[in-house]
Design a protein around this motif. Structure first.
Motif, PDB file in Angstrom:
ATOM      1  N   PRO A  45       0.818  -1.225   0.000  1.00  0.00           N
ATOM      2  CA  PRO A  45       0.000   0.000   0.000  1.00  0.00           C
ATOM      3  C   PRO A  45       0.854   1.278   0.000  1.00  0.00           C
ATOM      4  O   PRO A  45       0.537   2.246  -0.689  1.00  0.00           O
ATOM      5  N   THR A  46       1.942   1.272   0.769  1.00  0.00           N
ATOM      6  CA  THR A  46       2.820   2.452   0.808  1.00  0.00           C
ATOM      7  C   THR A  46       3.485   2.668  -0.546  1.00  0.00           C
ATOM      8  O   THR A  46       3.580   3.803  -1.037  1.00  0.00           O
ATOM      9  N   ALA A  47       3.944   1.583  -1.182  1.00  0.00           N
ATOM     10  CA  ALA A  47       4.556   1.690  -2.505  1.00  0.00           C
ATOM     11  C   ALA A  47       3.549   2.223  -3.511  1.00  0.00           C
ATOM     12  O   ALA A  47       3.891   3.050  -4.367  1.00  0.00           O
ATOM     13  N   ALA A  48       2.312   1.758  -3.415  1.00  0.00           N
ATOM     14  CA  ALA A  48       1.270   2.228  -4.328  1.00  0.00           C
ATOM     15  C   ALA A  48       1.023   3.721  -4.146  1.00  0.00           C
ATOM     16  O   ALA A  48       0.833   4.468  -5.125  1.00  0.00           O
ATOM     17  N   GLN A  49       1.054   4.200  -2.900  1.00  0.00           N
ATOM     18  CA  GLN A  49       0.863   5.623  -2.640  1.00  0.00           C
ATOM     19  C   GLN A  49       2.019   6.450  -3.206  1.00  0.00           C
ATOM     20  O   GLN A  49       1.802   7.533  -3.773  1.00  0.00           O
ATOM     21  N   MET A  50       3.240   5.948  -3.058  1.00  0.00           N
ATOM     22  CA  MET A  50       4.405   6.655  -3.588  1.00  0.00           C
ATOM     23  C   MET A  50       4.285   6.793  -5.103  1.00  0.00           C
ATOM     24  O   MET A  50       4.496   7.867  -5.666  1.00  0.00           O
ATOM     25  N   SER A  52       1.624   6.643  -6.933  1.00  0.00           N
ATOM     26  CA  SER A  52       0.498   7.520  -7.269  1.00  0.00           C
ATOM     27  C   SER A  52       0.893   8.987  -7.164  1.00  0.00           C
ATOM     28  O   SER A  52       0.578   9.793  -8.053  1.00  0.00           O
ATOM     29  N   ARG A  53       1.592   9.361  -6.082  1.00  0.00           N
ATOM     30  CA  ARG A  53       1.998  10.761  -5.916  1.00  0.00           C
ATOM     31  C   ARG A  53       2.962  11.181  -7.021  1.00  0.00           C
ATOM     32  O   ARG A  53       2.833  12.259  -7.598  1.00  0.00           O
ATOM     33  N   LEU A  54       3.957  10.345  -7.302  1.00  0.00           N
ATOM     34  CA  LEU A  54       4.952  10.688  -8.318  1.00  0.00           C
ATOM     35  C   LEU A  54       4.331  10.752  -9.711  1.00  0.00           C
ATOM     36  O   LEU A  54       4.700  11.601 -10.526  1.00  0.00           O
ATOM     37  N   GLU A  55       3.367   9.849  -9.977  1.00  0.00           N
ATOM     38  CA  GLU A  55       2.719   9.868 -11.295  1.00  0.00           C
ATOM     39  C   GLU A  55       1.826  11.098 -11.432  1.00  0.00           C
ATOM     40  O   GLU A  55       1.826  11.751 -12.488  1.00  0.00           O
ATOM     41  N   THR A  56       1.099  11.425 -10.405  1.00  0.00           N
ATOM     42  CA  THR A  56       0.224  12.603 -10.444  1.00  0.00           C
ATOM     43  C   THR A  56       1.035  13.881 -10.651  1.00  0.00           C
ATOM     44  O   THR A  56       0.601  14.800 -11.357  1.00  0.00           O
ATOM     45  N   ALA A  57       2.225  13.933 -10.058  1.00  0.00           N
ATOM     46  CA  ALA A  57       3.101  15.105 -10.202  1.00  0.00           C
ATOM     47  C   ALA A  57       3.804  15.143 -11.550  1.00  0.00           C
ATOM     48  O   ALA A  57       4.473  16.135 -11.871  1.00  0.00           O
ATOM     49  N   GLY A  58       3.662  14.081 -12.332  1.00  0.00           N
ATOM     50  CA  GLY A  58       4.301  14.052 -13.644  1.00  0.00           C
ATOM     51  C   GLY A  58       5.771  13.712 -13.611  1.00  0.00           C
ATOM     52  O   GLY A  58       6.491  13.929 -14.584  1.00  0.00           O
TER      53      GLY A  58
END
Length: 395
Positions: A45-50, A52-58
């Motif tokens: 779950p933590t890896a998935a959150q990381m 997600s944040r990096l992908e959203t930020a481009g």
């Protein structure tokens, strides 16, 4: 400027985790969420959150899918290398070589741009812009994505005054305020360094100095230069002019090698090496062509040429040993590269009696060492910019 997260707080943990994920992607290339979790030791779950944040930020993007056996394929992610790009430039009296640098460290094509020797046809901004455009065209990318350049020049930049010296090879370039002038004119971050210092960075990263505590690089080309690496840091001197070894006068004991020589440039600079090469049957109109012919010359001619050149080079190495006592002396530049291990061996023999502990080796970066050093500088700069984005999104 955002405040630095306090250790142990949620924002600090997010930034630490996101930096870890980005570092893993830069080190390993494309990875799945699960693999990022395994390599980082963090939960899925933590890896998935990381991710997600990096992908959203481009900062990262999905680049494919990897089969995991049963169940749906897993998406793999990689760093977006188009967010911040640099261009490395090596400029001499005849041409510029330039190449794009991205955060992945992928090697892009090298473009060569010929230069006019007339000052009226030149300006620093026109030269640098031409190098950027050529590199981007060769790499197939838009030059608008470039944010920084690193320029290797046959001169010295005083960091205190932003003043260039020894710039005979840069017609049309002003001596004063050069970095600021370029940054204002082209709107990019600019780093200017001596070409031999950049070659030493390449030698430390990819070459003979990789495992040494420190080394000296004796650069032998049209001109001479010396760069000193001290545990990974290049010594530039107070005014940026350290290493102008070509101006050292010839000692009386070496006068018999060339009675007309007054300094080291006269003894082992490009014109002297070209003259020696012609004397042993090398063919070419310029120093560059003549020195390039040395490795493929008949064995007897090549051996005789190197035997004559070795004691001259030894004269240039002696003051380096006497003043610096480096663990290693690397013979670089076109002459050092052409002479290779055999020239280093012969120079070592001349020095062994008086300097028994010295180790003389040939460069292990024979292709584009100045450009490779500029790439290393920019790689660090581009990655720093990416990690700064991580700090911003994690706050």
């Amino acid at each position: 400027m955002a405040a630095k997260p306090v250790p142990g707080t949620p924002s600090w943990l997010r930034e630490t985790n996101d930096r870890t994920a980005l570092s893993l992607l830069l080190e390993h290339g494309a990875l799945t969420r699960n693999r990022i979790g395994e390599l980082s030791g963090l939960s899925k779950p933590t890896a998935a959150q990381m991710v997600s944040r990096l992908e959203t930020a481009g900062l990262i993007h999905a680049v494919g899918e990897i089969s995991g056996g049963r169940g749906p394929n897993a998406a793999s992610y990689a760093v977006r290398t188009d967010r911040m790009l640099g261009v490395a430039i090596d400029i001499d009296s005849h041409a510029m070589r330039s190449t794009v640098v991205d955060a992945s460290g992928h090697e892009h094509p090298i473009a060569t741009t010929q230069l006019s020797r007339a000052a009226r046809d030149r300006s620093p901004e026109a030269d640098v812009r031409a190098a950027i455009d050529a590199a981007c065209q060769a790499a197939g990318i838009a030059s608008a994505t470039v944010g920084a350049v690193c320029i290797g020049v046959q001169g010295a930049l005083d960091p205190r005054t932003d003043e260039l010296s020894f710039i005979e090879t840069l017609p049309g370039w002003p001596k004063k305020g050069i970095r600021k002038h370029l940054e204002d004119a082209i709107g990019l971050s600019v780093h200017i360094d001596n070409d031999v210092n950049l070659a030493a960075i390449a030698e430390r990263t990819d070459g003979a100095g990789r495992d040494s505590a420190g080394f000296a690089l004796l650069w032998m080309g049209d001109g001479l230069g010396l760069s000193v690496d001290q545990a990974g840091a290049v010594h530039r001197g107070a005014s940026g002019g350290a290493g102008e070894i070509g101006y050292l006068p010839i000692p009386r004991s070496a006068a018999e090698l060339d009675p007309a020589a007054e300094d080291l440039q006269d003894l082992i600079g490009g014109p002297a090496v070209a003259r020696i090469a012609r004397g042993f049957g090398m063919r070419g109109r310029s120093y560059s062509a003549l020195v390039a012919a040395i490795p493929s010359a008949p064995m007897a001619d090549r051996e005789a040429l190197l035997a004559e050149l070795a004691p001259r080079v030894a004269v240039g190495v002696v003051p380096v040993l006497a003043l610096l006592d480096p663990e290693l002396v690397v013979l670089g530049g076109p002459t050092g590269s052409a002479g290779g291990a055999r020239l280093a061996e012969l120079v070592g023999k001349h020095l062994r009696k008086a300097w028994g502990s010295s180790t003389i080796v040939a460069t292990a970066v024979p292709q584009h060492p100045v450009l490779r050093g500029a790439r290393e500088h920019l790689l660090a700069e581009v990655r720093t910019a990416l990690f700064a984005e991580v700090s911003r999104i994690s706050a």
